[in-house]
Design a protein around this motif. Structure first.
Motif, mmCIF file in Angstrom:
data_model
loop_
_atom_site.group_PDB
_atom_site.id
_atom_site.type_symbol
_atom_site.label_atom_id
_atom_site.label_comp_id
_atom_site.label_asym_id
_atom_site.label_seq_id
_atom_site.Cartn_x
_atom_site.Cartn_y
_atom_site.Cartn_z
ATOM 1 N N LYS A 52 49.445 30.007 65.009
ATOM 2 C CA LYS A 52 49.419 30.310 63.584
ATOM 3 C C LYS A 52 48.005 30.568 63.060
ATOM 4 O O LYS A 52 47.839 31.068 61.946
ATOM 5 C CB LYS A 52 50.039 29.159 62.790
ATOM 6 C CG LYS A 52 51.495 28.880 63.118
ATOM 7 C CD LYS A 52 52.003 27.650 62.374
ATOM 8 C CE LYS A 52 53.441 27.310 62.746
ATOM 9 N NZ LYS A 52 53.905 26.083 62.059
ATOM 10 N N ASN A 71 52.193 26.203 69.558
ATOM 11 C CA ASN A 71 52.782 26.927 68.438
ATOM 12 C C ASN A 71 51.931 26.809 67.182
ATOM 13 O O ASN A 71 51.832 27.769 66.407
ATOM 14 C CB ASN A 71 54.205 26.424 68.165
ATOM 15 C CG ASN A 71 55.245 27.102 69.035
ATOM 16 O OD1 ASN A 71 55.071 28.235 69.475
ATOM 17 N ND2 ASN A 71 56.347 26.410 69.306
ATOM 18 N N GLN A 72 51.298 25.653 66.988
ATOM 19 C CA GLN A 72 50.398 25.515 65.842
ATOM 20 C C GLN A 72 49.155 26.393 66.032
ATOM 21 O O GLN A 72 48.690 27.040 65.092
ATOM 22 C CB GLN A 72 49.987 24.054 65.670
ATOM 23 C CG GLN A 72 49.093 23.779 64.469
ATOM 24 C CD GLN A 72 49.750 24.176 63.154
ATOM 25 O OE1 GLN A 72 50.893 23.837 62.896
ATOM 26 N NE2 GLN A 72 49.020 24.920 62.323
ATOM 27 N N ALA A 96 45.913 26.478 58.904
ATOM 28 C CA ALA A 96 46.534 26.326 60.221
ATOM 29 C C ALA A 96 45.542 25.752 61.228
ATOM 30 O O ALA A 96 45.915 24.960 62.110
ATOM 31 C CB ALA A 96 47.059 27.673 60.712
ATOM 32 N N ASN A 138 43.320 31.667 59.788
ATOM 33 C CA ASN A 138 44.050 30.869 58.815
ATOM 34 C C ASN A 138 43.465 29.460 58.849
ATOM 35 O O ASN A 138 43.752 28.685 59.762
ATOM 36 C CB ASN A 138 45.545 30.853 59.162
ATOM 37 C CG ASN A 138 46.372 30.095 58.149
ATOM 38 O OD1 ASN A 138 45.953 29.089 57.595
ATOM 39 N ND2 ASN A 138 47.581 30.582 57.918
ATOM 40 N N THR A 168 53.027 36.024 65.292
ATOM 41 C CA THR A 168 51.611 35.827 65.622
ATOM 42 C C THR A 168 50.988 37.121 66.125
ATOM 43 O O THR A 168 51.667 37.954 66.740
ATOM 44 C CB THR A 168 51.438 34.729 66.692
ATOM 45 O OG1 THR A 168 50.033 34.512 66.936
ATOM 46 C CG2 THR A 168 52.111 35.126 68.005
#
Length: 281
Positions: A32, A28-29, A268, A265, A67
């Motif tokens: 991002k 999930n990280q 992130a 990002n 995303t």
């Protein structure tokens, strides 16, 4: 420029089982960051790759609403393809096809001829379910088994894949033996000869050879690169323990230093690099 982040490749060789929620938090990280694709798991026999036995459970917990990254799952046969294809969240099915007969048997328990037959069936499954097949040419730059290898053999494999209308082919430096010379030769010949195929580079490397490999592929026209943060993972058959996956952060640094806007990002990305320690160390 497409960067494919490969936590699946990094995780699959770890003997101790990584808890499902730890995998979910990490992926999930990664979602991002803004990578083009996340190679997140595999639908294969849990006896073969026990670390990936919870792929469907991981998938159900991923936060995909915000995303742009697409998901890729590795499969090794038609059963795995059918299982993966049932999940609408998955965009790509990846199949490892080896130019080494020995490695094909070890990796998928099939001969190359049998793997090609399966690949045709998997392509049909992809078409039926709206998925895109990504074929990895494993041992694409040589092998440790003394099986025959030359660049013409690799080209002949691509010709067969083209007949199956495979649109994405990734050349895999499975044991880190690629040189700038054969990287340059293959990409500079394949890309203009098969303009309708997207070619990728799945390069394994030592800490001292990563830059020359990226540079050779990039300058030869490759615009799709696989990596794993910190270079975790790699081929368990590699004799040199320093041979791991291409570190994603090295890819990012190289391309940004060459004026490529990756639109990632950065905050992130740094968080994901920090989070990786909880997963792999």
């Amino acid at each position: 420029m497409k960067i494919i982040e490969c936590p699946r490749d990094a995780m699959q060789g770890i003997k101790g089982f990584i808890p499902t929620d730890t995998k979910v938090k990490y992926i999930n990280q990664l979602l991002k960051v803004g990578f083009d694709t996340i190679d997140f798991g595999s639908f294969v026999s849990p006896k073969a790759i026990p670390q990936m036995q919870d792929t469907a459970e991981v998938l159900a917990k991923l936060e995909l609403g915000a995303t742009s990254s697409k998901l890729l799952a590795i499969i090794a046969n038609t059963r795995g393809a059918e299982d993966a294809a049932q999940h609408k969240q998955i965009d790509y099915l990846g199949f490892p096809l080896s130019v080494s007969e020995t490695f094909q048997q070890r990796n998928t328990n099939k001969s190359i001829a049998e793997a090609m037959e399966q690949l045709a069936q998997i392509q049909d499954i992809c078409h039926k379910h709206g998925k895109t097949l990504v074929t990895y040419i494993s041992m694409g730059f040589g092998n440790p088994y003394d099986d025959p290898w030359d660049v013409e053999t690799v080209v002949s494999f691509v010709e067969e894949l083209d007949k199956l209308q495979v649109k994405i082919v990734s050349l895999s430096d499975t044991i880190g033996v690629a040189t700038p010379e054969n990287i340059t030769y293959l990409f500079s010949h394949l890309i203009p000869s098969f303009k309708h195929i997207e070619f990728g580079a799945h390069l394994h490397t030592t800490p001292t050879t990563w830059k020359e490999k990226i540079e050779a592929a990039y300058q030869s026209g490759c615009r799709r690169f696989d990596g794993a943060l910190h270079g975790y993972g790699g081929c368990p058959m590699a004799k040199d323990e320093l041979v791991g996956n291409m570190p994603t952060e090295n890819l990012v640094d190289y391309f940004e230093n060459n004026g490529v806007n990756l639109t990632l990002n950065k905050a992130a990305l740094q968080a994901a690099m920090a989070e990786s320690g909880a997963v792999f160390l």
